[in-house]
Design a protein around this motif. Structure first.
Motif, PDB file in Angstrom:
ATOM      1  N   LEU A   1      33.863  57.227  53.492  1.00 26.13           N
ATOM      2  CA  LEU A   1      35.249  57.089  53.935  1.00 26.13           C
ATOM      3  C   LEU A   1      36.012  56.337  52.855  1.00 26.13           C
ATOM      4  O   LEU A   1      35.621  55.226  52.470  1.00 26.13           O
ATOM      5  CB  LEU A   1      35.312  56.335  55.258  1.00 26.13           C
ATOM      6  N   CYS A   2      37.092  56.938  52.344  1.00 27.48           N
ATOM      7  CA  CYS A   2      37.720  56.395  51.141  1.00 27.48           C
ATOM      8  C   CYS A   2      39.239  56.414  51.249  1.00 27.48           C
ATOM      9  O   CYS A   2      39.813  57.134  52.076  1.00 27.48           O
ATOM     10  CB  CYS A   2      37.272  57.187  49.914  1.00 27.48           C
ATOM     11  N   TRP A   3      39.872  55.628  50.385  1.00 27.99           N
ATOM     12  CA  TRP A   3      41.343  55.669  50.328  1.00 27.99           C
ATOM     13  C   TRP A   3      41.801  55.343  48.905  1.00 27.99           C
ATOM     14  O   TRP A   3      41.097  54.722  48.134  1.00 27.99           O
ATOM     15  CB  TRP A   3      41.982  54.709  51.320  1.00 27.99           C
ATOM     16  N   GLY A   4      43.010  55.805  48.578  1.00 27.81           N
ATOM     17  CA  GLY A   4      43.657  55.414  47.332  1.00 27.81           C
ATOM     18  C   GLY A   4      43.107  56.070  46.089  1.00 27.81           C
ATOM     19  O   GLY A   4      42.693  55.391  45.153  1.00 27.81           O
ATOM     20  N   HIS A   5      43.128  57.407  46.016  1.00 27.64           N
ATOM     21  CA  HIS A   5      42.587  58.096  44.839  1.00 27.64           C
ATOM     22  C   HIS A   5      43.416  57.791  43.593  1.00 27.64           C
ATOM     23  O   HIS A   5      44.626  57.556  43.660  1.00 27.64           O
ATOM     24  CB  HIS A   5      42.572  59.611  45.079  1.00 27.64           C
ATOM     25  N   LEU A   6      42.747  57.807  42.453  1.00 22.87           N
ATOM     26  CA  LEU A   6      43.429  57.663  41.174  1.00 22.87           C
ATOM     27  C   LEU A   6      44.122  58.966  40.811  1.00 22.87           C
ATOM     28  O   LEU A   6      43.634  60.053  41.123  1.00 22.87           O
ATOM     29  CB  LEU A   6      42.434  57.301  40.066  1.00 22.87           C
ATOM     30  N   SER A   7      45.259  58.866  40.129  1.00 24.51           N
ATOM     31  CA  SER A   7      45.977  60.048  39.669  1.00 24.51           C
ATOM     32  C   SER A   7      46.392  59.839  38.218  1.00 24.51           C
ATOM     33  O   SER A   7      46.972  58.801  37.877  1.00 24.51           O
ATOM     34  CB  SER A   7      47.212  60.299  40.534  1.00 24.51           C
ATOM     35  N   ASP A   8      46.069  60.827  37.372  1.00 25.24           N
ATOM     36  CA  ASP A   8      46.472  60.733  35.965  1.00 25.24           C
ATOM     37  C   ASP A   8      47.573  61.737  35.602  1.00 25.24           C
ATOM     38  O   ASP A   8      47.939  61.872  34.436  1.00 25.24           O
ATOM     39  CB  ASP A   8      45.267  60.918  35.037  1.00 25.24           C
ATOM     40  N   CYS A   9      48.070  62.454  36.618  1.00 23.86           N
ATOM     41  CA  CYS A   9      49.186  63.399  36.438  1.00 23.86           C
ATOM     42  C   CYS A   9      48.870  64.508  35.439  1.00 23.86           C
ATOM     43  O   CYS A   9      49.783  65.091  34.852  1.00 23.86           O
ATOM     44  CB  CYS A   9      50.454  62.662  36.000  1.00 23.86           C
ATOM     45  N   GLN A  10      47.602  64.812  35.245  1.00 17.68           N
ATOM     46  CA  GLN A  10      47.231  65.878  34.322  1.00 17.68           C
ATOM     47  C   GLN A  10      47.125  67.195  35.088  1.00 17.68           C
ATOM     48  O   GLN A  10      46.507  67.258  36.140  1.00 17.68           O
ATOM     49  CB  GLN A  10      45.906  65.565  33.626  1.00 17.68           C
ATOM     50  N   PRO A  11      47.705  68.268  34.571  1.00 18.03           N
ATOM     51  CA  PRO A  11      47.703  69.535  35.292  1.00 18.03           C
ATOM     52  C   PRO A  11      46.331  70.202  35.282  1.00 18.03           C
ATOM     53  O   PRO A  11      45.490  69.922  34.416  1.00 18.03           O
ATOM     54  CB  PRO A  11      48.716  70.386  34.515  1.00 18.03           C
ATOM     55  N   PHE A  12      46.127  71.080  36.244  1.00 18.28           N
ATOM     56  CA  PHE A  12      44.933  71.919  36.261  1.00 18.28           C
ATOM     57  C   PHE A  12      45.215  73.174  35.450  1.00 18.28           C
ATOM     58  O   PHE A  12      46.174  73.898  35.730  1.00 18.28           O
ATOM     59  CB  PHE A  12      44.575  72.289  37.702  1.00 18.28           C
ATOM     60  N   VAL A  13      44.390  73.404  34.442  1.00 20.67           N
ATOM     61  CA  VAL A  13      44.506  74.604  33.604  1.00 20.67           C
ATOM     62  C   VAL A  13      43.133  75.263  33.581  1.00 20.67           C
ATOM     63  O   VAL A  13      42.228  74.821  32.873  1.00 20.67           O
ATOM     64  CB  VAL A  13      44.976  74.274  32.173  1.00 20.67           C
ATOM     65  N   SER A  14      42.967  76.299  34.372  1.00 21.26           N
ATOM     66  CA  SER A  14      41.657  76.925  34.531  1.00 21.26           C
ATOM     67  C   SER A  14      41.190  77.585  33.243  1.00 21.26           C
ATOM     68  O   SER A  14      41.948  78.324  32.599  1.00 21.26           O
ATOM     69  CB  SER A  14      41.724  77.980  35.634  1.00 21.26           C
ATOM     70  N   PRO A  15      39.926  77.367  32.857  1.00 22.03           N
ATOM     71  CA  PRO A  15      39.395  78.070  31.684  1.00 22.03           C
ATOM     72  C   PRO A  15      39.235  79.563  31.909  1.00 22.03           C
ATOM     73  O   PRO A  15      39.060  80.317  30.951  1.00 22.03           O
ATOM     74  CB  PRO A  15      38.041  77.383  31.456  1.00 22.03           C
ATOM     75  N   GLN A  16      39.316  80.018  33.161  1.00 21.42           N
ATOM     76  CA  GLN A  16      39.213  81.438  33.493  1.00 21.42           C
ATOM     77  C   GLN A  16      40.536  82.020  33.992  1.00 21.42           C
ATOM     78  O   GLN A  16      40.569  83.146  34.482  1.00 21.42           O
ATOM     79  CB  GLN A  16      38.119  81.657  34.549  1.00 21.42           C
ATOM     80  N   GLY A  17      41.607  81.249  33.895  1.00 18.76           N
ATOM     81  CA  GLY A  17      42.911  81.748  34.297  1.00 18.76           C
ATOM     82  C   GLY A  17      43.164  81.767  35.786  1.00 18.76           C
ATOM     83  O   GLY A  17      44.074  82.464  36.241  1.00 18.76           O
ATOM     84  N   VAL A  18      42.401  80.997  36.573  1.00 21.23           N
ATOM     85  CA  VAL A  18      42.660  80.904  38.009  1.00 21.23           C
ATOM     86  C   VAL A  18      43.967  80.138  38.195  1.00 21.23           C
ATOM     87  O   VAL A  18      44.072  78.982  37.771  1.00 21.23           O
ATOM     88  CB  VAL A  18      41.517  80.181  38.744  1.00 21.23           C
ATOM     89  N   PRO A  19      44.986  80.744  38.819  1.00 17.00           N
ATOM     90  CA  PRO A  19      46.278  80.064  38.929  1.00 17.00           C
ATOM     91  C   PRO A  19      46.214  78.752  39.704  1.00 17.00           C
ATOM     92  O   PRO A  19      46.775  77.742  39.294  1.00 17.00           O
ATOM     93  CB  PRO A  19      47.172  81.086  39.637  1.00 17.00           C
ATOM     94  N   ARG A  20      45.521  78.760  40.859  1.00 15.16           N
ATOM     95  CA  ARG A  20      45.456  77.547  41.674  1.00 15.16           C
ATOM     96  C   ARG A  20      44.403  77.699  42.764  1.00 15.16           C
ATOM     97  O   ARG A  20      44.071  78.812  43.168  1.00 15.16           O
ATOM     98  CB  ARG A  20      46.807  77.225  42.320  1.00 15.16           C
ATOM     99  N   PHE A  21      43.898  76.569  43.180  1.00 19.34           N
ATOM    100  CA  PHE A  21      43.082  76.474  44.383  1.00 19.34           C
ATOM    101  C   PHE A  21      43.931  75.812  45.468  1.00 19.34           C
ATOM    102  O   PHE A  21      44.770  74.957  45.186  1.00 19.34           O
ATOM    103  CB  PHE A  21      41.823  75.649  44.119  1.00 19.34           C
ATOM    104  N   LEU A  22      43.716  76.204  46.725  1.00 16.09           N
ATOM    105  CA  LEU A  22      44.478  75.643  47.834  1.00 16.09           C
ATOM    106  C   LEU A  22      43.836  74.327  48.264  1.00 16.09           C
ATOM    107  O   LEU A  22      42.762  74.313  48.868  1.00 16.09           O
ATOM    108  CB  LEU A  22      44.522  76.631  49.015  1.00 16.09           C
ATOM    109  N   THR A  23      44.497  73.241  47.915  1.00 15.62           N
ATOM    110  CA  THR A  23      43.975  71.894  48.195  1.00 15.62           C
ATOM    111  C   THR A  23      45.090  71.058  48.829  1.00 15.62           C
ATOM    112  O   THR A  23      45.433  71.251  49.969  1.00 15.62           O
ATOM    113  CB  THR A  23      43.433  71.253  46.905  1.00 15.62           C
ATOM    114  N   GLY A  24      45.648  70.121  48.079  1.00 12.79           N
ATOM    115  CA  GLY A  24      46.761  69.309  48.565  1.00 12.79           C
ATOM    116  C   GLY A  24      46.426  68.553  49.827  1.00 12.79           C
ATOM    117  O   GLY A  24      45.363  67.928  49.936  1.00 12.79           O
ATOM    118  N   ASP A  25      47.329  68.624  50.797  1.00 13.00           N
ATOM    119  CA  ASP A  25      47.145  67.888  52.058  1.00 13.00           C
ATOM    120  C   ASP A  25      45.936  68.377  52.854  1.00 13.00           C
ATOM    121  O   ASP A  25      45.495  67.687  53.776  1.00 13.00           O
ATOM    122  CB  ASP A  25      48.397  68.017  52.927  1.00 13.00           C
ATOM    123  N   MET A  26      45.411  69.560  52.524  1.00  8.55           N
ATOM    124  CA  MET A  26      44.280  70.114  53.283  1.00  8.55           C
ATOM    125  C   MET A  26      42.926  69.744  52.678  1.00  8.55           C
ATOM    126  O   MET A  26      41.890  70.177  53.166  1.00  8.55           O
ATOM    127  CB  MET A  26      44.402  71.631  53.378  1.00  8.55           C
TER     128      MET A  26
END
Length: 300
Positions: free
Chosen positions: A117-142
């Protein structure tokens, strides 16, 4: 009860971290970077990682990281655990830093699965750039997706998730491989987000410590491209392409380097929990999802 917002991360173990690196980059289409302690971070969105791979002799699933909203929610969770008589340990600073959190409380469910059980993740504001060209994974609030845990001590484990960690029941599957024998129960559970289920528990042991994890992309094209990469890199197939009845996910299953399965899918249900009716479904999928192929590959 504890207010869990989603599956923040999971931890896997392997004796050859480079094997996970190749799998993550070449098949999953995710980014990787070194993690403290000789491990590997696997990145699939704006966060530094969603999968932590640690070195170890045994190939297995180690832990599920469940995210709370903040310090107040974390303290409330600890108070709930104490009131319910559930033991916990606060993770040491090395583990907390490795996972990029402010604090972690470790609990073990009645079937022996480890939860952080955890809180307060670190964020480095670095974008996700897939090495295989995957546009995005559905994550966020979910959260990153879902995980399915072995629960041979089923009743106590179901009660733990319901009455202590605050999960709600999405639906039920009673697996009947032998009509004359009692069913094998599988419960699908949701937390405080719209994903149909962030957790499921299955009434049988699993040597790898996990039945499967699921990651979701935003188009059927990306599922197909991942399937092609799986074939190109000779990753064993665990179940053919299909669509589940309960969450409507279109997906296939393949082995991870740590021995458990990974579901790569698209189109999963997002639910309004005030309007959802829990139900029992009597077949796993509307079409496809032949799990016999995985058994055939193991036999070969």
């Amino acid at each position: 009860m504890v207010d869990i917002r989603g599956l923040a991360y999971f931890v896997a173990q392997i004796d050859d971290v480079d094997e996970w690196k190749r799998y993550a980059e070449d098949v999953l289409g995710m980014m990787t970077s070194p993690a403290p302690g000789g491990g590997l971070y696997v990145k699939m969105d704006e966060r530094p990682f969603r999968i932590l791979v640690v070195p170890g002799a045994e190939r297995r699933y180690v832990a599920s990281g469940w995210e709370l909203a903040g310090e107040g929610a974390f303290k409330a969770a600890l108070a709930t655990l104490e009131a319910k008589g559930v033991g916990y340990e606060l993770a040491d600073p090395v583990a907390v830093a490795q996972r990029g959190m402010q604090a972690i409380a470790v609990v073990v469910d009645p079937s022996g699965n480890r939860h952080e059980l955890c809180w307060g993740h670190l964020s480095d504001c670095q974008p996700f750039v897939s090495p295989q060209g995957v546009p995005r994974f559905l994550t966020g609030d979910m959260g990153l997706g879902h995980t399915v845990m072995p629960a041979p001590n089923f009743d106590a484990t179901a009660a733990f998730f319901r009455d202590v960690l605050g999960f709600g029941l999405s639906d039920i599957f009673n697996f009947r491989p032998d009509p004359a024998a009692p069913p094998i129960r599988i419960h699908f559970l949701h937390c405080n987000n719209a994903r149909h289920h962030s957790l499921a528990i299955a009434e049988y042991p699993v040597p790898s410590g996990c039945v499967h994890v699921m990651v979701e992309v935003d188009s059927m094209t990306e599922v197909g491209r991942a399937h092609d990469r799986r074939i190109a890199h000779k990753v064993p197939l665990s179940a053919t392409l299909g669509q589940h009845l309960n969450d409507r996910m279109i997906s296939f299953y393949m082995k991870t380097p740590s021995g458990f399965d990974l579901e790569y899918g698209y189109g999963g249900l997002q639910c309004d929990w005030e309007r959802h009716n829990a139900f029992e479904f009597t077949r796993v999928s509307i079409w496809g999802h032949d799990f016999g192929v995985g058994q055939q590959e193991q036999a070969a």
